[in-house]
Design a protein around this motif. Structure first.
Motif, PDB file in Angstrom:
ATOM      1  N   LEU A 115      -5.475  14.715  25.108  1.00  0.00           N
ATOM      2  CA  LEU A 115      -6.411  15.028  25.474  1.00  0.00           C
ATOM      3  C   LEU A 115      -5.823  17.004  25.377  1.00  0.00           C
ATOM      4  O   LEU A 115      -5.099  16.512  26.399  1.00  0.00           O
ATOM      5  CB  LEU A 115      -7.127  14.937  27.317  1.00  0.00           C
ATOM      6  CG  LEU A 115      -8.211  15.166  27.649  1.00  0.00           C
ATOM      7  CD1 LEU A 115      -9.218  16.021  27.092  1.00  0.00           C
ATOM      8  CD2 LEU A 115      -8.469  14.897  29.119  1.00  0.00           C
ATOM      9  N   MET A 146      -6.691  13.148  40.013  1.00  0.00           N
ATOM     10  CA  MET A 146      -5.774  12.412  39.598  1.00  0.00           C
ATOM     11  C   MET A 146      -5.689  10.782  39.249  1.00  0.00           C
ATOM     12  O   MET A 146      -5.366   9.916  38.010  1.00  0.00           O
ATOM     13  CB  MET A 146      -4.472  12.596  40.471  1.00  0.00           C
ATOM     14  CG  MET A 146      -4.006  14.048  40.978  1.00  0.00           C
ATOM     15  SD  MET A 146      -2.574  14.644  41.503  1.00  0.00           S
ATOM     16  CE  MET A 146      -1.458  13.685  40.653  1.00  0.00           C
ATOM     17  N   ILE A 147      -6.240  10.213  39.989  1.00  0.00           N
ATOM     18  CA  ILE A 147      -6.795   8.776  40.249  1.00  0.00           C
ATOM     19  C   ILE A 147      -7.809   7.959  39.080  1.00  0.00           C
ATOM     20  O   ILE A 147      -7.453   7.828  38.393  1.00  0.00           O
ATOM     21  CB  ILE A 147      -6.699   8.235  40.566  1.00  0.00           C
ATOM     22  CG1 ILE A 147      -6.055   7.907  42.416  1.00  0.00           C
ATOM     23  CG2 ILE A 147      -8.274   7.106  41.057  1.00  0.00           C
ATOM     24  CD1 ILE A 147      -6.459   7.564  43.478  1.00  0.00           C
ATOM     25  N   LEU A 172      -7.598  10.722  36.452  1.00  0.00           N
ATOM     26  CA  LEU A 172      -7.557  10.902  34.778  1.00  0.00           C
ATOM     27  C   LEU A 172      -5.689   9.567  34.698  1.00  0.00           C
ATOM     28  O   LEU A 172      -6.495   9.345  33.560  1.00  0.00           O
ATOM     29  CB  LEU A 172      -6.123  12.158  35.103  1.00  0.00           C
ATOM     30  CG  LEU A 172      -7.230  13.414  35.127  1.00  0.00           C
ATOM     31  CD1 LEU A 172      -6.514  14.325  35.979  1.00  0.00           C
ATOM     32  CD2 LEU A 172      -7.553  13.536  33.909  1.00  0.00           C
ATOM     33  N   ILE A 173      -5.356   9.117  35.552  1.00  0.00           N
ATOM     34  CA  ILE A 173      -4.649   7.867  35.009  1.00  0.00           C
ATOM     35  C   ILE A 173      -5.609   6.521  34.797  1.00  0.00           C
ATOM     36  O   ILE A 173      -4.543   6.455  33.665  1.00  0.00           O
ATOM     37  CB  ILE A 173      -4.772   7.381  36.394  1.00  0.00           C
ATOM     38  CG1 ILE A 173      -2.900   8.687  37.322  1.00  0.00           C
ATOM     39  CG2 ILE A 173      -2.822   6.218  36.352  1.00  0.00           C
ATOM     40  CD1 ILE A 173      -3.099   8.896  38.374  1.00  0.00           C
ATOM     41  N   LEU A 174      -6.614   6.422  35.354  1.00  0.00           N
ATOM     42  CA  LEU A 174      -7.313   5.193  34.999  1.00  0.00           C
ATOM     43  C   LEU A 174      -7.522   5.770  33.670  1.00  0.00           C
ATOM     44  O   LEU A 174      -7.760   4.491  32.317  1.00  0.00           O
ATOM     45  CB  LEU A 174      -8.395   5.003  35.870  1.00  0.00           C
ATOM     46  CG  LEU A 174      -7.803   4.112  37.612  1.00  0.00           C
ATOM     47  CD1 LEU A 174      -9.260   4.456  38.136  1.00  0.00           C
ATOM     48  CD2 LEU A 174      -7.634   3.337  37.122  1.00  0.00           C
ATOM     49  N   HIS A 206      -6.983  14.415  44.498  1.00  0.00           N
ATOM     50  CA  HIS A 206      -5.827  13.224  44.278  1.00  0.00           C
ATOM     51  C   HIS A 206      -6.858  12.171  43.757  1.00  0.00           C
ATOM     52  O   HIS A 206      -6.746  11.745  42.845  1.00  0.00           O
ATOM     53  CB  HIS A 206      -6.420  12.399  45.912  1.00  0.00           C
ATOM     54  CG  HIS A 206      -4.384  12.730  46.461  1.00  0.00           C
ATOM     55  ND1 HIS A 206      -3.719  12.484  47.932  1.00  0.00           N
ATOM     56  CD2 HIS A 206      -3.826  14.103  46.276  1.00  0.00           C
ATOM     57  CE1 HIS A 206      -2.887  13.052  47.991  1.00  0.00           C
ATOM     58  NE2 HIS A 206      -2.667  14.177  47.544  1.00  0.00           N
ATOM     59  N   LEU A 207      -8.450  12.198  43.969  1.00  0.00           N
ATOM     60  CA  LEU A 207      -9.279  11.614  43.304  1.00  0.00           C
ATOM     61  C   LEU A 207      -8.771  11.677  41.988  1.00  0.00           C
ATOM     62  O   LEU A 207      -9.967  10.401  41.246  1.00  0.00           O
ATOM     63  CB  LEU A 207     -10.863  11.260  43.955  1.00  0.00           C
ATOM     64  CG  LEU A 207     -10.927  10.794  45.134  1.00  0.00           C
ATOM     65  CD1 LEU A 207     -12.171  10.928  45.770  1.00  0.00           C
ATOM     66  CD2 LEU A 207     -10.280   9.683  45.692  1.00  0.00           C
ATOM     67  N   ILE A 260      -7.286  19.512  31.668  1.00  0.00           N
ATOM     68  CA  ILE A 260      -7.194  18.600  32.861  1.00  0.00           C
ATOM     69  C   ILE A 260      -6.869  20.425  34.000  1.00  0.00           C
ATOM     70  O   ILE A 260      -7.549  19.479  34.920  1.00  0.00           O
ATOM     71  CB  ILE A 260      -5.545  17.935  32.346  1.00  0.00           C
ATOM     72  CG1 ILE A 260      -5.929  16.848  32.055  1.00  0.00           C
ATOM     73  CG2 ILE A 260      -4.940  17.394  34.253  1.00  0.00           C
ATOM     74  CD1 ILE A 260      -4.798  16.118  30.943  1.00  0.00           C
ATOM     75  N   GLY A 280      -6.142   7.809  31.324  1.00  0.00           N
ATOM     76  CA  GLY A 280      -4.931   7.962  30.370  1.00  0.00           C
ATOM     77  C   GLY A 280      -4.984   6.168  29.847  1.00  0.00           C
ATOM     78  O   GLY A 280      -4.402   6.396  29.144  1.00  0.00           O
ATOM     79  N   ASN A 281      -5.303   5.197  30.980  1.00  0.00           N
ATOM     80  CA  ASN A 281      -4.567   4.346  30.693  1.00  0.00           C
ATOM     81  C   ASN A 281      -5.627   3.224  29.856  1.00  0.00           C
ATOM     82  O   ASN A 281      -5.559   2.132  28.691  1.00  0.00           O
ATOM     83  CB  ASN A 281      -4.321   2.900  31.908  1.00  0.00           C
ATOM     84  CG  ASN A 281      -3.173   3.533  32.316  1.00  0.00           C
ATOM     85  OD1 ASN A 281      -2.027   2.556  32.248  1.00  0.00           O
ATOM     86  ND2 ASN A 281      -2.736   4.593  33.260  1.00  0.00           N
ATOM     87  N   VAL A 329      -8.785  10.703  23.836  1.00  0.00           N
ATOM     88  CA  VAL A 329      -8.618  10.988  25.055  1.00  0.00           C
ATOM     89  C   VAL A 329      -6.767  11.255  25.076  1.00  0.00           C
ATOM     90  O   VAL A 329      -6.844  12.210  26.501  1.00  0.00           O
ATOM     91  CB  VAL A 329      -9.208   9.530  26.071  1.00  0.00           C
ATOM     92  CG1 VAL A 329      -9.154  10.606  27.519  1.00  0.00           C
ATOM     93  CG2 VAL A 329     -10.892  10.258  25.820  1.00  0.00           C
ATOM     94  N   SER A 330      -5.984   9.741  24.994  1.00  0.00           N
ATOM     95  CA  SER A 330      -4.508  10.196  25.189  1.00  0.00           C
ATOM     96  C   SER A 330      -4.210  11.779  24.466  1.00  0.00           C
ATOM     97  O   SER A 330      -2.938  12.105  25.627  1.00  0.00           O
ATOM     98  CB  SER A 330      -3.904   8.826  24.021  1.00  0.00           C
ATOM     99  OG  SER A 330      -4.486   8.196  25.044  1.00  0.00           O
ATOM    100  N   MET A 358      -5.545   4.324  26.624  1.00  0.00           N
ATOM    101  CA  MET A 358      -3.754   3.631  26.061  1.00  0.00           C
ATOM    102  C   MET A 358      -4.331   2.122  25.399  1.00  0.00           C
ATOM    103  O   MET A 358      -3.956   1.718  23.816  1.00  0.00           O
ATOM    104  CB  MET A 358      -2.724   3.326  26.676  1.00  0.00           C
ATOM    105  CG  MET A 358      -1.837   3.018  26.243  1.00  0.00           C
ATOM    106  SD  MET A 358      -0.500   1.854  27.909  1.00  0.00           S
ATOM    107  CE  MET A 358      -1.087   0.627  28.763  1.00  0.00           C
TER     108      MET A 358
END
Lengths: 233, 307, 411
Positions: free
Chosen positions: B22, B280-281, B283-285, B277-278, B27, B287-288, B19-20, B291
């Motif tokens: 992606l 984006m949150i 997506l950030i989660l 915004h949700l 997106i 991505g982590n 997924v990293s 990782m």
């Protein structure tokens, strides 16, 4: 020699004079006058830029370089807007001089220039700006990684702001009474605190650094120490 | 853990790690849906006015009724989404307070933005406003901050005539207007340079007690302006949320009977904003998580290879 | 409004009622405030010439709440206007101390802007609205002074900051060691240009979207000089699209000079440095389109950027270019940091030219800038301590020191 010395003398003399002028009411407006001169110079240089634009795109079209069709569209758009503006095509007559066509208003509808602004330029500009939403998402996905403590703090702050700047703040923590001791935990209050105190403090530090950087750079230019912007010829 | 379970966990980890990388078009698609669907469904969420919006509303309320106000449209169509709802609500607010308005623009396309707002808000909701006595459009003036500086000393020099070519002396509202110190309130709708920062630096800092300064700002620029609030800027609206909150305050005190949607634009745009915004949150989660999965795969890489 | 109950009252009661109503009026008649004393008008020193300070004292036990201030323009000892015009109704004690500042004085149309002698008069107003006789001041001219004292603080700070920079330039010239920390973004320039050369792809340099009167554009163009010299040495292709005509001219001069300095004047091609458009997003469309089509291997963004920063950086990222950015626009820094490989943050960007030159004079100026930063930090700490002490003891000497400190810095 002259190509380097004369510009430096002009820069140093003008710069020093304007710094001193800032402190006296008699010379306060000199800065504005110099800015006017700059604007006139920039306006004249605009002709140079337009000439360059035409030359480059005409060359592309005539030599059928890759993407020459885009160059042709650029030239057509340039010519159209130039003609619409100069000849005020479809201008609204000026009430004080209804018979003089060139006295009319051409910036708004229904003039051709206004039409192009309203229905071509305006949507195109907004579209380019709106692309930011997509790029912000992809940049956030790639860059926000909790690799160390600082990154985790950054991540936490980002979540608070992302939620706090929307109705999620009310939906999630709106139940905490505004006048209770726990009101500070309301997301909107946390967001305000982060923005007004943490973010502003950082922004101030960066701004102070920038101001000092500007002062040092200006001084290097005024003293003629930094000449890298000048031609060596 | 059995070998099957181990393999399943390893496979999941491998998928997550992938997924990293992606493709960012996924997106883009997700963001398109996150914005588009709430717009189509007309999703609305409750808003509560925050301290900034309240301070801005109060700052304008505190200016005596019928005052002369300078309104600078320092933006172009690119920032219309964020700033136009503020402009609509503020013009309605000022007109409801019977303020006399002088419009200028420091951005080339700002004049058109002002014209549209005058037509759609001022004249549509307050038809009693007469040009020359109640409002004046001075138009765009090139020169960025030098225009502001000039306006603190000599407005007729900065704007010898209004946008239609009439000299200022022909227009009663501005006939005696020598400097911005003679207005009671300055409002700037600011998308960048020149904008609110320049109004603070070149007008408000020199004449802190002569007028009230209020800014409507884009979200990106807001952080840069916070240091000036509230000492050098009595009011400030930040981004579409600021617009939505301010709309609520204005329409609560000065309700309109027709075309109410005009003053609900900010609140309407908060729906897509929340979903975006949700996303984006999320997506950030994601991505982590990817990782972490990638790391653990790397640390087990040798063993995996043996199997 | 009829008062039926009063009409039914016995006559003596009605008499007392009338007396009660009249009594306050009688009191007003005898409660006129005394005249204000020592009414003087003086020109405000060290200003641009539009302010007069009007002072007056209120006699003890005057019972005045407000003061009415009026003005009348005079010329050659005679008044120009017949009527006195109201300036403002202010608090009765507004004329004490430094006095009441009267600004926006009427300009003198007869003598090209300089102010005329203006007389002022003050009357005290009691709590019940009764007004005392006016007391007139002698006429005063609000003169323009040579120095604006309100900007003295700025002059002092400017002298200190510039003094620190000049001091360090002199120290560096005298042989003092000037060691500057390594700036990764600037060290990476050679690597980025070298990579582009190896890959046979171009280098893209975007000097921001502001004109040459913006110091950030000047700083960007100075970095361009170094990038162009490296590109000329490596024989890499450098493209510089500009959004201002004057920037195009300056960039051409700089790149040409860089090619001369690299000993490769024949490789200079003015056709690679072009003006695109002043329109922000038109420029963005062109540059990002160019990125996607030509896939430069290295992208430099050095100058003033606004909303376009992320559009550039994300497109550059998508084509796998090494990206180095530098700007002093605080609002755009997060975007560059997120999407670029290296970012020069604010002051680093301004230090770039000095850092890249490696000249002692220029490196000295960076040390001077650091000294300025240290002094600013010290000033902030002193101010914070004074303000904290003042909040703990609001009436002590710390409070007055804090107030004076804030007044000096314009707080």
């Amino acid at each position: 020699m002259l190509r380097r010395t004369i510009p430096i003398i002009i820069l140093s003399a003008t710069g020093t004079m304007l710094v001193v002028a800032y402190f006296s009411p008699f010379t306060l407006s000199w800065g504005e006058t110099v800015l006017d001169w700059f604007n006139i110079l920039a306006a004249v240089a605009f002709v140079l830029g337009a000439g360059n634009l035409l030359a480059v795109n005409l060359e592309k079209v005539s030599s059928r370089k890759a993407g020459w069709a885009y160059a042709a569209i650029t030239l057509l758009s340039f010519a159209a807007m130039f003609i619409f503006g100069i000849f005020k095509v479809g201008a609204v007559p000026n009430p004080s001089a209804p018979d003089v066509h060139l006295a009319g208003a051409y910036e708004g509808l229904p003039s051709a220039f206004g039409w192009m602004y309203e229905y071509v330029l305006s949507p195109l500009t907004a579209t380019m700006f709106a692309m930011l939403a997509f790029y912000v998402a992809s940049a956030a996905f790639r860059a926000f990684r909790a690799k160390n403590v600082e990154a985790i703090l950054l991540l936490g702050t980002a979540f608070i702001i992302l939620l706090g700047r929307t109705a999620a703040a009310t939906l999630l923590t709106g139940w905490i009474p505004v006048d209770s001791a726990f009101a500070v935990l309301r997301l909107d209050n946390v967001t305000t605190a982060v923005t007004e105190h943490v973010s502003t403090a950082g922004m101030r530090a960066i701004t102070i650094g920038i101001a000092l950087g500007v002062a040092a750079t200006s001084l290097r230019l005024l003293l003629g120490i930094d000449r890298s912007y000048l031609s060596k010829g | 853990m059995t070998t099957d379970e181990h393999n399943t966990a390893g496979g999941l980890r491998a998928q997550l790690a992938r997924v990293s990388n992606l493709d960012r078009r996924w997106i883009f698609l997700a963001m398109g849906l996150a914005v588009g669907v709430p717009i189509l469904l007309k999703l609305r969420f409750p808003e509560v006015p925050g301290p900034l919006a309240i301070a801005t509303f109060n700052a304008i309320e505190a200016v005596p009724e019928g005052s002369r106000v300078l309104i600078a449209f320092d933006y172009d169509p690119a920032s219309e989404g964020e700033l136009q709802p503020m402009a609509n609500a503020m013009l309605h607010h000022c007109a409801s307070r019977k303020h006399k308005m002088v419009f200028i623009a420091l951005w080339p396309l700002g004049k058109q933005m002002a014209d549209e707002t005058i037509k759609n808000v001022l004249l549509a909701f307050h038809p009693q406003y007469q040009y020359g006595t109640d409002y004046v459009q001075l138009g765009y003036k090139a020169g960025n901050e030098s225009v502001i500086k000039m306006m603190t000393t000599n407005i007729p020099q900065a704007f010898p005539s209004d946008a239609s070519g009439k000299t200022l002396s022909e227009l009663p509202l501005v006939a005696d207007l020598e400097s911005v110190q003679q207005v009671e309130l300055i409002i700037t709708f600011s998308a960048g340079y020149p904008g609110a920062k320049e109004w603070v630096q070149y007008a408000k800092s020199s004449y802190p007690d002569d007028f009230v300064l209020v800014a409507g700002s884009t979200g990106v620029q807001a952080n840069q302006l916070f240091p000036y609030y509230p000492k050098q800027m009595e009011g400030m609206l930040a981004a579409i949320k600021g617009a939505a909150e301010y709309e609520m305050l204005v329409t609560a005190k000065y309700p309109v009977t027709k075309d109410k949607e005009r003053f609900e634009e900010g609140r309407r745009r908060m729906g897509p904003q929340l979903v975006a915004h949700l996303l984006m949150i999320g997506l950030i989660l994601l991505g982590n998580v990817a990782m972490v999965a990638g790391r653990s795969r790397q640390s087990r890489g040798g063993q995996g290879a043996v199997r | 409004m009829p008062m039926p109950h009063l009409t039914r009252m016995p006559s003596f009661k009605a008499f007392f009622a009338i007396l009660l109503c009249v009594a306050p009026v009688a009191t007003i008649a005898v409660a006129m405030p005394p005249n204000p004393e020592n009414v003087t008008a003086v020109d405000k020193p060290g200003d641009a010439g539009a302010t007069v300070l009007l002072r007056w004292t209120v006699p003890a036990d005057a019972g005045a709440t407000n003061a009415r201030v009026e003005q009348r323009v005079t010329r050659d000892g005679a008044s120009v206007a017949e009527e006195w015009t109201l300036v403002e109704v202010v608090a009765a004690d507004a004329g004490s101390g430094d006095g009441f500042a009267i600004t926006d004085l009427p300009p003198d149309s007869a003598s090209s802007g300089s102010s005329l002698p203006i007389a002022f008069r003050v009357a005290l107003i009691g709590s019940d609205g009764e007004i005392s006789p006016f007391v007139e001041s002698s006429p005063v001219v609000a003169r323009r002074n040579w120095f604006m004292t309100s900007r003295l603080n700025l002059l002092i700070v400017l002298s200190i900051v510039c003094g620190a920079v000049v001091l360090w330039i002199l120290l560096a010239r005298a042989g003092r060691s000037v060691k500057i920390r390594r700036i990764a973004a600037l060290e990476a320039i050679d690597e980025a240009v070298g990579r582009a050369t190896e890959m046979g792809r171009s280098v893209l340099f975007v000097p921001g979207i502001q004109d040459m009167n913006d110091i950030q554009t000047v700083a960007g163009v100075t970095v361009l000089g170094h990038v162009a010299k490296t590109a000329a040495e490596y024989d890499a292709v450098l493209e510089v699209p500009t959004s201002r005509s004057l920037v195009m001219t300056a960039a051409r001069e700089t790149v040409q000079a860089a090619h001369f300095a690299a000993g490769r004047p024949e490789t200079y091609d003015a056709g690679r440095i072009n003006y695109i458009t002043d329109e922000q997003f038109g420029y963005v469309a062109y540059v990002t389109g160019k990125m996607v089509r030509e896939k430069p291997a290295a992208c430099f963004y050095m100058g003033a950027f606004y909303a376009e920063s992320l559009l550039f950086a994300e497109n550059g990222n998508s084509i796998g270019a090494i990206q180095i950015a530098g700007t002093a626009e605080p609002s755009q820094l997060p975007f560059f940091v997120a999407a670029c490989d290296y970012t020069l943050i604010g002051e680093e960007f301004f230090a770039a030219s000095a850092y890249l030159s490696g000249e002692r004079d220029q490196l000295g100026s960076i040390k001077g800038q650091d000294l300025g930063k240290f002094l600013t930090g010290a000033a902030i700490i002193i101010g914070s301590l004074l303000a904290t002490a003042a909040s703990l003891a609001p009436s002590g000497s710390f409070a007055s020191a804090s107030a004076a400190y804030q007044a000096f810095f314009g707080g």
